[in-house]
Scaffold this motif. Structure first.
Motif, mmCIF file in Angstrom:
data_model
loop_
_atom_site.group_PDB
_atom_site.id
_atom_site.type_symbol
_atom_site.label_atom_id
_atom_site.label_comp_id
_atom_site.label_asym_id
_atom_site.label_seq_id
_atom_site.Cartn_x
_atom_site.Cartn_y
_atom_site.Cartn_z
ATOM 1 N N SER A 140 -50.139 -15.872 105.677
ATOM 2 C CA SER A 140 -49.658 -14.511 106.314
ATOM 3 C C SER A 140 -49.244 -13.635 105.100
ATOM 4 O O SER A 140 -49.626 -12.497 104.904
ATOM 5 C CB SER A 140 -49.158 -14.541 107.428
ATOM 6 N N THR A 141 -48.213 -14.371 104.414
ATOM 7 C CA THR A 141 -47.568 -13.596 103.297
ATOM 8 C C THR A 141 -48.708 -12.964 102.344
ATOM 9 O O THR A 141 -48.427 -11.725 101.980
ATOM 10 C CB THR A 141 -46.560 -14.465 102.540
ATOM 11 N N ALA A 146 -51.636 -8.492 100.069
ATOM 12 C CA ALA A 146 -52.979 -7.791 99.690
ATOM 13 C C ALA A 146 -53.154 -6.445 100.473
ATOM 14 O O ALA A 146 -53.427 -5.477 99.739
ATOM 15 C CB ALA A 146 -53.943 -8.492 100.273
ATOM 16 N N LEU A 147 -52.791 -6.316 101.742
ATOM 17 C CA LEU A 147 -52.879 -5.039 102.327
ATOM 18 C C LEU A 147 -51.859 -4.001 101.800
ATOM 19 O O LEU A 147 -52.207 -2.607 101.691
ATOM 20 C CB LEU A 147 -52.396 -5.217 104.010
ATOM 21 N N HIS A 150 -53.727 -2.407 99.048
ATOM 22 C CA HIS A 150 -55.052 -1.905 99.157
ATOM 23 C C HIS A 150 -56.289 -3.120 98.552
ATOM 24 O O HIS A 150 -57.313 -2.552 98.260
ATOM 25 C CB HIS A 150 -55.203 -0.589 98.675
ATOM 26 N N LYS A 151 -55.942 -4.113 98.747
ATOM 27 C CA LYS A 151 -56.921 -5.159 98.534
ATOM 28 C C LYS A 151 -57.587 -5.938 99.711
ATOM 29 O O LYS A 151 -57.056 -5.747 100.952
ATOM 30 C CB LYS A 151 -56.251 -6.486 97.807
ATOM 31 N N PRO A 152 -58.812 -6.328 99.606
ATOM 32 C CA PRO A 152 -59.648 -6.818 100.711
ATOM 33 C C PRO A 152 -58.934 -8.060 101.184
ATOM 34 O O PRO A 152 -58.426 -8.909 100.407
ATOM 35 C CB PRO A 152 -60.727 -7.163 100.164
ATOM 36 N N GLY A 172 -47.056 -1.913 105.967
ATOM 37 C CA GLY A 172 -46.523 -1.189 105.030
ATOM 38 C C GLY A 172 -47.770 -0.491 103.930
ATOM 39 O O GLY A 172 -47.162 0.002 102.922
ATOM 40 N N GLU A 173 -48.976 -0.782 104.419
ATOM 41 C CA GLU A 173 -50.189 -0.268 103.596
ATOM 42 C C GLU A 173 -50.080 1.125 103.768
ATOM 43 O O GLU A 173 -50.118 1.647 104.827
ATOM 44 C CB GLU A 173 -51.356 -0.731 103.830
#
Length: 176
Positions: A140-141, A146-147, A150-152, A172-173
């Motif tokens: 999950s980390t 990634a979020l 802004h990564k998929p 936090g994105e």
């Protein structure tokens, strides 16, 4: 008699690592019950419980295996403190027939530190431990990181969870 694997986790969010744990547990048990943590025992910051429950529900739908289900029970056991594995297993056992067996699913990291669990000896005496391997290092980390960048995340979780994360920013994105 049913053999039921109990997998408690933050599911913050559910990952393909969780999926692999479920698949390992199903090789030894008839069912896998996924139990989202209401409060984390070590005070870890988590997305709201309701969102994590929604993600686990989507996760189980994506797995499409009737042997896998979510059991959101921790909020009923204790609202003001963490629910420890012993407390969870005791509450779940009370809902079962005497012949049904519960197995606590833990990974290698928790297996190595199991003696530090609350009432570890009582857990060993009343229930079985099901120690799984970490075969897929998607945690999950990694999804949260990634979020935030802004990564998929579609390669790290199931489609339903990825779609939910795309429409519910909670890690936090920043939105552009």
């Amino acid at each position: 008699m049913s053999r039921i694997a109990v997998m408690g986790s933050a599911f913050n969010p559910p990952s393909l690592g969780h999926k692999d744990v479920v698949e390992q547990a199903l090789t030894q048990c008839d069912q896998v019950w996924l139990v989202p943590a209401f409060r984390h025992a070590w005070g870890k910051n988590m997305a709201p419980y309701e969102y994590r429950c929604q993600m686990v529900k989507l996760f189980t739908q994506d797995l499409a295996d009737p042997r896998v289900s979510m059991h959101a029970i921790e909020h009923k056991i204790a609202t003001d403190k963490p629910v420890y594995s012993f407390d969870l297993l005791e509450a779940l056992q009370a809902q079962l027939r005497p012949e049904d067996q519960l197995f606590l699913v833990i990974g290698p990291d928790n297996a190595a530190a199991f003696d530090k669990f609350y009432r570890a000896d009582d857990i060993r005496h009343r229930w079985q431990l099901l120690v799984v391997k970490e075969r897929i290092s998607v945690r999950s980390t990694k999804i949260r990181a990634a979020l935030q960048h802004h990564k998929p995340v579609s390669a790290m979780t199931t489609p339903g969870v990825a779609a939910f994360l795309a429409t519910h920013p909670m890690y936090g994105e920043a939105s552009s």
